[in-house]
Scaffold this motif. Sequence first.
Motif, PDB file in Angstrom:
ATOM      1  N   ASP A  77      85.846  26.014  77.156  1.00 55.73           N
ATOM      2  CA  ASP A  77      84.558  25.353  77.288  1.00 55.73           C
ATOM      3  C   ASP A  77      83.523  25.967  76.353  1.00 55.73           C
ATOM      4  OD1 ASP A  77      82.871  23.384  78.682  1.00 55.73           O
ATOM      5  OD2 ASP A  77      81.802  25.151  79.427  1.00 55.73           O
ATOM      6  N   HIS A  84      80.207  20.656  70.336  1.00 57.32           N
ATOM      7  CA  HIS A  84      79.158  19.683  70.671  1.00 57.32           C
ATOM      8  C   HIS A  84      77.915  19.902  69.811  1.00 57.32           C
ATOM      9  CE1 HIS A  84      75.771  18.127  73.251  1.00 57.32           C
ATOM     10  NE2 HIS A  84      76.545  17.059  73.142  1.00 57.32           N
ATOM     11  N   GLN A 196      82.017  11.173  72.487  1.00 56.59           N
ATOM     12  CA  GLN A 196      82.596  10.660  73.735  1.00 56.59           C
ATOM     13  C   GLN A 196      83.922  11.364  74.039  1.00 56.59           C
ATOM     14  OE1 GLN A 196      81.442   8.432  76.144  1.00 56.59           O
ATOM     15  NE2 GLN A 196      83.231   9.334  77.144  1.00 56.59           N
ATOM     16  N   ALA A 199      83.168  14.753  75.358  1.00 53.47           N
ATOM     17  CA  ALA A 199      82.733  14.695  76.758  1.00 53.47           C
ATOM     18  C   ALA A 199      83.936  14.595  77.691  1.00 53.47           C
ATOM     19  CB  ALA A 199      81.803  13.500  76.965  1.00 53.47           C
ATOM     20  N   ASP A 200      84.937  13.805  77.290  1.00 52.91           N
ATOM     21  CA  ASP A 200      86.154  13.691  78.093  1.00 52.91           C
ATOM     22  C   ASP A 200      86.872  15.034  78.182  1.00 52.91           C
ATOM     23  OD1 ASP A 200      85.585  11.013  78.352  1.00 52.91           O
ATOM     24  OD2 ASP A 200      86.964  10.367  76.766  1.00 52.91           O
ATOM     25  N   ARG A 202      85.574  18.094  77.872  1.00 49.17           N
ATOM     26  CA  ARG A 202      84.840  19.039  78.722  1.00 49.17           C
ATOM     27  C   ARG A 202      84.987  18.680  80.194  1.00 49.17           C
ATOM     28  NH1 ARG A 202      79.097  21.124  77.065  1.00 49.17           N
ATOM     29  NH2 ARG A 202      79.822  22.654  78.588  1.00 49.17           N
ATOM     30  N   ALA A 203      85.106  17.383  80.484  1.00 44.67           N
ATOM     31  CA  ALA A 203      85.345  16.979  81.871  1.00 44.67           C
ATOM     32  C   ALA A 203      86.693  17.498  82.348  1.00 44.67           C
ATOM     33  CB  ALA A 203      85.288  15.456  81.990  1.00 44.67           C
ATOM     34  N   LYS A 204      87.697  17.466  81.478  1.00 43.21           N
ATOM     35  CA  LYS A 204      89.021  17.988  81.831  1.00 43.21           C
ATOM     36  C   LYS A 204      88.959  19.494  82.083  1.00 43.21           C
ATOM     37  CE  LYS A 204      91.770  14.562  79.291  1.00 43.21           C
ATOM     38  NZ  LYS A 204      92.728  14.367  78.170  1.00 43.21           N
ATOM     39  N   GLY A 206      86.335  21.198  82.978  1.00 42.67           N
ATOM     40  CA  GLY A 206      85.607  21.403  84.228  1.00 42.67           C
ATOM     41  C   GLY A 206      86.499  21.171  85.437  1.00 42.67           C
ATOM     42  N   ALA A 207      87.341  20.127  85.367  1.00 43.30           N
ATOM     43  CA  ALA A 207      88.267  19.845  86.473  1.00 43.30           C
ATOM     44  C   ALA A 207      89.280  20.974  86.631  1.00 43.30           C
ATOM     45  CB  ALA A 207      88.979  18.519  86.227  1.00 43.30           C
ATOM     46  N   GLN A 210      87.494  23.913  88.296  1.00 44.31           N
ATOM     47  CA  GLN A 210      87.271  23.658  89.722  1.00 44.31           C
ATOM     48  C   GLN A 210      88.563  23.843  90.513  1.00 44.31           C
ATOM     49  OE1 GLN A 210      86.525  19.583  91.011  1.00 44.31           O
ATOM     50  NE2 GLN A 210      84.858  20.301  92.300  1.00 44.31           N
TER      51      GLN A 210
END
Length: 275
Positions: A77, A84, A196, A199-200, A202-204, A206-207, A210
């Motif tokens: 990240d 970014h 875009q 963003a996908d 970074r979402a991965k 983050g998941a 978590q």
Amino acid sequence: MIINTNVTALRASRLLTESSRKLGESLARLSSGSKHINISDDPGGLGAALKLDAQVNRTSAAMNNIANANSFSLSQDGFLQNVHTALERMSELSVVAQDVTKSNTDRSNYAVEFSQLQNYISNIGTKTYNGTALFASSGQTVTIDSDASKFTMQAVDLTSAVVTTGMATIYTAASTAIGTSTSAGLALTNIKQAIQGLADMRAKVGANIQRLNMTDDQVNILNENLSAANSRIKDVNVAEESTRYARANILVQSGTSMLAQANILPASALRLLGI
């Protein structure tokens, strides 16, 4: 009345020996903090404790694996944040390059910075964490418990052509050059797609983080309860053992005194002999 065999003294000696053994065991338990001084002390419980010990150690190792995987994801990240920032600057340059008041010579100056940012992003795609590629086409597999169960983190790929079209095309200088107004417009379209795609990604990440955090909480709870169960089997209860120690200590002292008295009993035979 018997002189050669003092049964009372023998009995007193046996009881004193038993009390002394119990006193020694209590001392050993209190000094070591463990119930199991001898292998004969609760053999079944000792066997269960050995298995619990091994599981606790394996669980601790799994906790380290999860923590390392978390650090791996946080490193991903961190690099993606820099990507970014670079993409934001590239999108700004592609818009500036479309200014009608700018000549192609002016645009070539902007293209120098634009190209360096492209190279920077491309270089990040090759970064490693302790020799393991941070951005690969397949996700890393993490061991998450004492039974070596695993889960695979979602892949974050900055190098493969199968990544979103925008992210892939920003590595191609020809398709993202900003030397002319037309090419700058194409570059902006590609970069918007790349943002875009980022963003996908970074979402991965983050998941993944978590999931790792939740798994770490779960393993910590398991390790805590395994340790509690192991403690009930192995660890001495100081309050109870100190009571046993006091009892054994009194019995040893009184037993020593009674053995001395028992050894004197045959001397009463002298009165019958008139000596």
